[in-house]
Design an enzyme around this catalytic site. Sequence first.
Site, PDB file in Angstrom:
ATOM      1  N   ASP A  21       1.140  14.609   0.877  1.00 46.87           N
ATOM      2  CA  ASP A  21       1.431  13.214   0.593  1.00 46.87           C
ATOM      3  C   ASP A  21       2.076  13.169  -0.796  1.00 46.87           C
ATOM      4  O   ASP A  21       2.012  14.145  -1.546  1.00 46.87           O
ATOM      5  CB  ASP A  21       0.124  12.411   0.635  1.00 46.87           C
ATOM      6  CG  ASP A  21       0.320  10.958   0.303  1.00 46.87           C
ATOM      7  OD1 ASP A  21       1.312  10.365   0.763  1.00 46.87           O
ATOM      8  OD2 ASP A  21      -0.527  10.401  -0.428  1.00 46.87           O
ATOM      9  N   ASP A  23       2.384   9.857  -3.320  1.00 48.88           N
ATOM     10  CA  ASP A  23       1.680   9.041  -4.312  1.00 48.88           C
ATOM     11  C   ASP A  23       0.192   9.373  -4.320  1.00 48.88           C
ATOM     12  O   ASP A  23      -0.468   9.342  -3.284  1.00 48.88           O
ATOM     13  CB  ASP A  23       1.884   7.555  -4.017  1.00 48.88           C
ATOM     14  CG  ASP A  23       3.355   7.153  -4.049  1.00 48.88           C
ATOM     15  OD1 ASP A  23       4.106   7.736  -4.852  1.00 48.88           O
ATOM     16  OD2 ASP A  23       3.746   6.281  -3.256  1.00 48.88           O
ATOM     17  N   LYS A 116       2.035   7.328   8.721  1.00 53.51           N
ATOM     18  CA  LYS A 116       0.718   7.955   8.805  1.00 53.51           C
ATOM     19  C   LYS A 116      -0.349   6.868   8.955  1.00 53.51           C
ATOM     20  O   LYS A 116      -0.239   5.836   8.303  1.00 53.51           O
ATOM     21  CB  LYS A 116       0.431   8.780   7.527  1.00 53.51           C
ATOM     22  CG  LYS A 116       1.314   9.981   7.359  1.00 53.51           C
ATOM     23  CD  LYS A 116       1.066  10.689   6.027  1.00 53.51           C
ATOM     24  CE  LYS A 116       1.571   9.831   4.886  1.00 53.51           C
ATOM     25  NZ  LYS A 116       1.370  10.446   3.560  1.00 53.51           N
TER      26      LYS A 116
END
Length: 193
Positions: A21, A23, A116
């Site tokens: 991922d 952030d 996601k």
Amino acid sequence: MPNIDELLSWINDNRPTLFLDRDGVINKRIPGAYVEKVEQFNFFPNLAEHFKILNKFFSRVIVVTNQQGIGKELMTHEDLAVVHDYMLFEIEMNDGVVDAVYYCPELADFNPPCRKPNPGMALEAKTNFPDIDFKNSLMVGDSESDIQFGNRLGMKTLLVKTKKGEAQKMEDNGTHADFELDTLMDFIRHLNV
């Protein structure tokens, strides 16, 4: 929860694909907001310099990131491309490699296949890199949706605990990561012993 040494042993034996991922994992999350421009993109300390260590242990490094700031019209695809170009440049200047970056610009309300925990970004990565085996992959994220994404695809999962309250929320919802560490840098330190 298995010991982190079990994960390291598995990585050494298999040289899996790493899904990350963005952030909260690579850069600091802005609570309640989005990284809309380069000035707001802040790598976690020392991370850009150490990406090359990940490349030693993983066959590929793929970034998968939900970016509904585009769907909310707070930023454009071009704005995001500038941010990602900066991220990749800084990593590459330190001899690291990210094989690809995938993002989902659509709003969560529509539950698009690319967002996601849905598997769309991973399926796109596999189309581009047919050698990817999800069962021989590790997903690292800071959110429940990241871990659910990895779990749905049969990946091993690692939660980095940079998002306040997320581990408790996951526990309350019955979502389980295989492993937990405080940050991606902590993971890199374990790899580089």
